[in-house]
Scaffold this active site. Structure first.
Site, PDB file in Angstrom:
ATOM      1  N   SER A   1      69.526 -42.283  88.100  1.00 24.95           N
ATOM      2  CA  SER A   1      68.198 -42.381  87.514  1.00 24.95           C
ATOM      3  C   SER A   1      67.998 -43.732  86.805  1.00 24.95           C
ATOM      4  O   SER A   1      68.092 -44.781  87.436  1.00 24.95           O
ATOM      5  CB  SER A   1      67.978 -41.195  86.572  1.00 24.95           C
ATOM      6  OG  SER A   1      66.615 -41.010  86.295  1.00 24.95           O
TER       7      SER A   1
ATOM      8  N   ASP B   1      66.135 -36.387  91.399  1.00 21.70           N
ATOM      9  CA  ASP B   1      66.948 -37.066  90.387  1.00 21.70           C
ATOM     10  C   ASP B   1      68.436 -36.691  90.461  1.00 21.70           C
ATOM     11  O   ASP B   1      68.794 -35.505  90.431  1.00 21.70           O
ATOM     12  CB  ASP B   1      66.401 -36.686  89.007  1.00 21.70           C
ATOM     13  CG  ASP B   1      66.879 -37.616  87.908  1.00 21.70           C
ATOM     14  OD1 ASP B   1      68.094 -37.858  87.828  1.00 21.70           O
ATOM     15  OD2 ASP B   1      66.035 -38.080  87.132  1.00 21.70           O
TER      16      ASP B   1
END
Length: 253
Positions: free
Chosen positions: A38, A150
């Protein structure tokens, strides 16, 4: 001796990674390999491309990230993140892992298979953005007909990506588990719940780091506090500086 650096996810708090990188650079620590999830994937990609931490901070402050986002119409998220690719190409024009100065490994989750996939060759920008696809906020990003979200969903500090490839592992974790004030909003409840969910196994990964850098002050900041980027940068830098003797001692051993 090969030194690896693992950068966690954490939204805006990931800006603290840049302060960590600046402090490590000043200590003479040369990073040989980077893994990121991320926000850590974004910081890692820009640093591996040759930008200094101060230059990356300026990029973040000057880039109008929000204006590149577009609504998602398929009900799998509120926004599309793939529309940010053009902005990313401004700073990563080659868009290839092979063009980076430091080997980079990015974690993203295959939503259908439920697996953590590692991207480390070929196209760079779309895997980097896939690693940032926070479920519910961004629609999954499709790569090779697979839907990705993610990487922090399964590994917010992805030490497993490089632990067998390096001799010395530095982990930069920007999500302290402590809470300094009561939660008083729905947004706060959601943010806190997400952090607890993705970090359920993070503590196990701490033990694999030779050095763990986790500034406790970051507990005072939210994942969307981009406007406080200078403060986040400073916190990462100053905290890492306090660990300089410990880092040097471990490196010498």
């Amino acid at each position: 001796m090969k030194i690896g650096l693992v950068l966690s996810g954490g939204g805006a708090r990931g800006i603290a990674h840049l302060g960590v990188l600046k402090a490590l650079t000043e200590m003479g620590v040369t990073v040989d390999r980077i893994a990121g999830t991320s926000a850590g994937a974004v910081a890692g990609a820009l640093f591996a491309n040759g930008y200094t931490p101060d230059e990356i901070l300026k990029i973040i402050e000057s880039s109008s990230f929000m204006k590149y986002l577009r609504p998602a119409w398929n009900r799998m998220g509120l926004l599309r993140i793939d529309t940010v690719a053009d902005l990313c190409r401004t700073y990563l024009p080659h868009d290839r892992f092979e063009s980076l100065h430091i080997p980079l490994h990015i974690a993203a989750v295959d939503l259908n298979e439920g697996d953590l996939d590692v991207f480390e060759s070929g196209e760079l920008i779309r895997p980097m953005l896939a690693s940032c696809c926070l479920p519910g906020v961004f629609e999954p990003l499709v790569i090779n007909k697979r839907q990705y979200v993610d990487g922090g969903v399964l590994s917010n500090l992805p030490v497993e990506l490089i632990e067998t490839k390096v001799d010395f592992l530095i982990g930069s974790h920007c999500n302290p588990f402590g809470l300094t004030k009561p939660i008083s909003s729905m947004r706060g409840v959601i943010e806190r719940s997400l952090i607890l969910a993705v970090q359920s196994k993070t503590k196990e990964r701490f033990t694999k780091c030779t050095i763990l850098i986790e500034p406790p002050e970051l507990a005072n900041y939210g994942v969307s506090d981009v406007k406080r980027s200078r403060e986040l940068f400073r916190i990462g830098y100053q905290h890492t500086k306090t660990l300089s003797r410990q880092i040097e001692k471990n490196l010498n051993q």
